[in-house]
Write a protein that holds these residues in place. Structure first.
Motif, PDB file in Angstrom:
ATOM      1  N   GLY A  11       0.802  -1.217   0.000  1.00 48.57           N
ATOM      2  CA  GLY A  11       0.000   0.000   0.000  1.00 48.57           C
ATOM      3  C   GLY A  11       0.833   1.264   0.000  1.00 48.57           C
ATOM      4  N   CYS A  12       2.148   1.126   0.235  1.00 52.70           N
ATOM      5  CA  CYS A  12       3.029   2.303   0.215  1.00 52.70           C
ATOM      6  C   CYS A  12       3.333   2.768  -1.201  1.00 52.70           C
ATOM      7  N   GLY A  13       2.995   1.944  -2.200  1.00 50.14           N
ATOM      8  CA  GLY A  13       3.118   2.377  -3.583  1.00 50.14           C
ATOM      9  C   GLY A  13       4.504   2.338  -4.183  1.00 50.14           C
ATOM     10  N   LEU A  14       5.495   1.819  -3.457  1.00 49.80           N
ATOM     11  CA  LEU A  14       6.869   1.806  -3.965  1.00 49.80           C
ATOM     12  C   LEU A  14       7.172   0.500  -4.693  1.00 49.80           C
ATOM     13  N   THR A  15       7.804   0.607  -5.842  1.00 45.82           N
ATOM     14  CA  THR A  15       8.261  -0.564  -6.578  1.00 45.82           C
ATOM     15  C   THR A  15       9.672  -0.943  -6.137  1.00 45.82           C
ATOM     16  N   ASP A  16      10.121  -2.125  -6.567  1.00 50.41           N
ATOM     17  CA  ASP A  16      11.386  -2.686  -6.075  1.00 50.41           C
ATOM     18  C   ASP A  16      12.587  -1.768  -6.311  1.00 50.41           C
ATOM     19  N   ASN A  17      12.559  -0.996  -7.382  1.00 50.26           N
ATOM     20  CA  ASN A  17      13.719  -0.155  -7.694  1.00 50.26           C
ATOM     21  C   ASN A  17      13.951   0.947  -6.667  1.00 50.26           C
ATOM     22  N   TYR A  18      12.975   1.191  -5.791  1.00 46.37           N
ATOM     23  CA  TYR A  18      13.151   2.194  -4.741  1.00 46.37           C
ATOM     24  C   TYR A  18      13.439   1.566  -3.378  1.00 46.37           C
ATOM     25  N   LEU A  19      13.535   0.245  -3.322  1.00 47.43           N
ATOM     26  CA  LEU A  19      13.703  -0.435  -2.043  1.00 47.43           C
ATOM     27  C   LEU A  19      15.148  -0.870  -1.829  1.00 47.43           C
ATOM     28  N   GLU A  20      15.625  -0.709  -0.596  1.00 47.12           N
ATOM     29  CA  GLU A  20      16.973  -1.131  -0.227  1.00 47.12           C
ATOM     30  C   GLU A  20      16.940  -2.575   0.280  1.00 47.12           C
ATOM     31  N   LYS A  21      18.127  -3.157   0.453  1.00 48.29           N
ATOM     32  CA  LYS A  21      18.221  -4.573   0.826  1.00 48.29           C
ATOM     33  C   LYS A  21      17.655  -4.856   2.213  1.00 48.29           C
ATOM     34  N   ASP A  22      17.590  -3.845   3.079  1.00 46.51           N
ATOM     35  CA  ASP A  22      17.060  -4.049   4.428  1.00 46.51           C
ATOM     36  C   ASP A  22      15.543  -3.885   4.497  1.00 46.51           C
ATOM     37  N   THR A  23      14.902  -3.646   3.360  1.00 46.89           N
ATOM     38  CA  THR A  23      13.459  -3.405   3.338  1.00 46.89           C
ATOM     39  C   THR A  23      12.717  -4.623   2.797  1.00 46.89           C
ATOM     40  N   TYR A  24      11.728  -5.062   3.555  1.00 42.25           N
ATOM     41  CA  TYR A  24      10.890  -6.198   3.177  1.00 42.25           C
ATOM     42  C   TYR A  24       9.472  -5.688   2.914  1.00 42.25           C
ATOM     43  N   MET A  25       8.774  -6.364   2.006  1.00 36.73           N
ATOM     44  CA  MET A  25       7.459  -5.886   1.600  1.00 36.73           C
ATOM     45  C   MET A  25       6.398  -6.976   1.782  1.00 36.73           C
ATOM     46  N   LEU A  26       5.326  -6.621   2.497  1.00 31.81           N
ATOM     47  CA  LEU A  26       4.165  -7.499   2.642  1.00 31.81           C
ATOM     48  C   LEU A  26       3.187  -7.197   1.510  1.00 31.81           C
ATOM     49  N   PRO A  27       2.896  -8.161   0.650  1.00 31.69           N
ATOM     50  CA  PRO A  27       1.944  -7.875  -0.430  1.00 31.69           C
ATOM     51  C   PRO A  27       0.500  -7.894   0.055  1.00 31.69           C
ATOM     52  N   LEU A  28      -0.274  -6.902  -0.379  1.00 31.85           N
ATOM     53  CA  LEU A  28      -1.720  -6.966  -0.247  1.00 31.85           C
ATOM     54  C   LEU A  28      -2.239  -7.951  -1.298  1.00 31.85           C
ATOM     55  N   TYR A  29      -3.544  -8.183  -1.316  1.00 32.76           N
ATOM     56  CA  TYR A  29      -4.123  -9.111  -2.282  1.00 32.76           C
ATOM     57  C   TYR A  29      -5.163  -8.412  -3.149  1.00 32.76           C
ATOM     58  N   VAL A  30      -5.201  -8.813  -4.413  1.00 34.93           N
ATOM     59  CA  VAL A  30      -6.223  -8.370  -5.357  1.00 34.93           C
ATOM     60  C   VAL A  30      -7.064  -9.588  -5.716  1.00 34.93           C
ATOM     61  N   HIS A  31      -8.395  -9.466  -5.537  1.00 33.39           N
ATOM     62  CA  HIS A  31      -9.295 -10.601  -5.753  1.00 33.39           C
ATOM     63  C   HIS A  31     -10.242 -10.346  -6.917  1.00 33.39           C
ATOM     64  N   PHE A  32     -10.229 -11.273  -7.869  1.00 29.24           N
ATOM     65  CA  PHE A  32     -11.258 -11.329  -8.895  1.00 29.24           C
ATOM     66  C   PHE A  32     -12.125 -12.557  -8.623  1.00 29.24           C
ATOM     67  N   SER A  33     -13.184 -12.718  -9.363  1.00 23.10           N
ATOM     68  CA  SER A  33     -14.121 -13.804  -9.078  1.00 23.10           C
ATOM     69  C   SER A  33     -13.475 -15.179  -9.207  1.00 23.10           C
ATOM     70  N   ASP A  34     -12.475 -15.287 -10.084  1.00 21.93           N
ATOM     71  CA  ASP A  34     -11.894 -16.600 -10.354  1.00 21.93           C
ATOM     72  C   ASP A  34     -10.579 -16.862  -9.633  1.00 21.93           C
ATOM     73  N   LYS A  35      -9.909 -15.798  -9.164  1.00 22.14           N
ATOM     74  CA  LYS A  35      -8.561 -15.993  -8.639  1.00 22.14           C
ATOM     75  C   LYS A  35      -8.125 -14.797  -7.806  1.00 22.14           C
ATOM     76  N   SER A  36      -7.194 -15.058  -6.879  1.00 16.26           N
ATOM     77  CA  SER A  36      -6.593 -13.997  -6.069  1.00 16.26           C
ATOM     78  C   SER A  36      -5.118 -13.860  -6.438  1.00 16.26           C
ATOM     79  N   TYR A  37      -4.608 -12.636  -6.355  1.00 14.44           N
ATOM     80  CA  TYR A  37      -3.240 -12.352  -6.763  1.00 14.44           C
ATOM     81  C   TYR A  37      -2.526 -11.537  -5.686  1.00 14.44           C
ATOM     82  N   LYS A  38      -1.239 -11.828  -5.503  1.00 19.10           N
ATOM     83  CA  LYS A  38      -0.424 -11.006  -4.616  1.00 19.10           C
ATOM     84  C   LYS A  38      -0.082  -9.699  -5.330  1.00 19.10           C
ATOM     85  N   ASP A  39      -0.379  -8.613  -4.660  1.00 16.07           N
ATOM     86  CA  ASP A  39      -0.151  -7.278  -5.215  1.00 16.07           C
ATOM     87  C   ASP A  39       1.316  -7.079  -5.577  1.00 16.07           C
ATOM     88  N   MET A  40       1.560  -6.629  -6.816  1.00 11.35           N
ATOM     89  CA  MET A  40       2.891  -6.295  -7.320  1.00 11.35           C
ATOM     90  C   MET A  40       3.815  -7.507  -7.456  1.00 11.35           C
TER      91      MET A  40
END
Length: 286
Positions: A11-40
């Motif tokens: 939800g912070c909106g940052l892509t990997d190119n802005y993240l340092e090695k000490d930063t970990y990212m928890l993905p949110l989820y996007v749900h459609f009727s047939d399947k769920s996806y990890k955000d980004m």
């Protein structure tokens, strides 16, 4: 000596190119009727919009407490002794409270939590700032890092949307306000208030006036913090003409910025609620 990791959510909106090695990212989820996806991770912004056009509106959700615990265990296994958690607003998402629940059960690692009371790059700024502080002073303590980062007044983000239908569907804005706004072609400028909830800071009736309003607010915020460093961010909905217009208005603020971030669209889970027509400008002063 402690070793500090930063844990944020997508939800912070940052892509990997802005993240340092000490930063970990928890993905949110996007749900459609047939399947769920990890955000980004498993779906892109363009794929979200294409699927919504074909299949209808999507929904989002937060990671489970169990998944958060797994991430904390991963960080511990990488030999970190402390975690600074930076989350999007608890007024808009349950992810902050979920991390709080997971953290309460942890005994072997020190966890500090920052509720940014913001969203999107308004939250991402805090991640960038924490990363910069760690780079400048690798010996900084978790308590000192937390004290420096945990100031919601440092971050401002203003945005407008082409349509209210995505916010209405996601329950992020009242249906009456959304319907009236659409019928009257009102273009409200939206931000997060001190409680971290969306509110309308002004109302305009054209894109030019909306951009003028937003850039005036960013200029005022930066000028009030004269002597401080700042970041600038723009999300410009794939419209290079609008990007150039905003860059021209904010040229002084951009030239003097420590970081200038620009994205053509919002990230996938955020796009579920904003749609493809979201334009935002933010600043972070410290």
């Amino acid at each position: 000596m402690g070793k500090i990791a930063i844990l944020a959510d997508t939800g912070c909106g940052l892509t990997d190119n802005y993240l340092e090695k000490d930063t970990y990212m928890l993905p949110l989820y996007v749900h459609f009727s047939d399947k769920s996806y990890k955000d980004m991770v498993e779906i892109s912004s363009n794929e979200v919009y294409e699927k919504m056009d074909r299949e209808g509106l999507a929904k989002t959700s937060i990671p489970s407490v169990g998944e958060i615990k797994q991430m904390i265990e991963k960080i511990k296994s990488d030999d970190y002794t402390d975690i600074l958690v930076i989350s999007l607003s608890s007024g808009l998402s349950g992810v902050h409270n979920a991390v709080c629940m997971a953290a309460k059960e942890e005994q072997c690692i020190n966890i500090k939590l920052v509720d940014t009371k913001n969203v999107w790059l308004g939250t991402g700024f805090f991640v960038l700032y924490a990363q910069d502080l760690l780079k400048e002073n690798p010996q900084i303590s978790i308590d000192e890092l937390y004290e420096k980062v945990n100031n919601i007044d440092n971050s401002k983000l203003y945005f407008y949307l082409d349509t209210f239908k995505y916010l209405i569907a996601g329950g992020r804005i009242g249906k009456v306000l959304g319907t009236v706004g659409t019928l009257l072609k009102i273009m409200p400028i939206i931000a997060c208030n001190d409680e971290g909830i969306y509110h309308t800071v002004s109302k305009t009736r054209s894109e030019d006036k909306a951009i003028a309003d937003i850039t005036d607010r960013i200029k005022e915020f930066v000028s009030k913090n004269v002597g401080k460093k700042h970041y600038i961010a723009i999300v410009y909905k794939k419209d290079e003409r609008l990007l150039k217009k905003i860059e021209e208005i904010l040229k002084d603020e951009i030239m003097s910025a420590v970081k200038y971030i620009k994205y053509d669209v919002v990230t996938p889970a955020l796009g579920v609620h904003s749609g493809p027509g979201a334009l935002g400008v933010g600043a972070f002063c410290y």
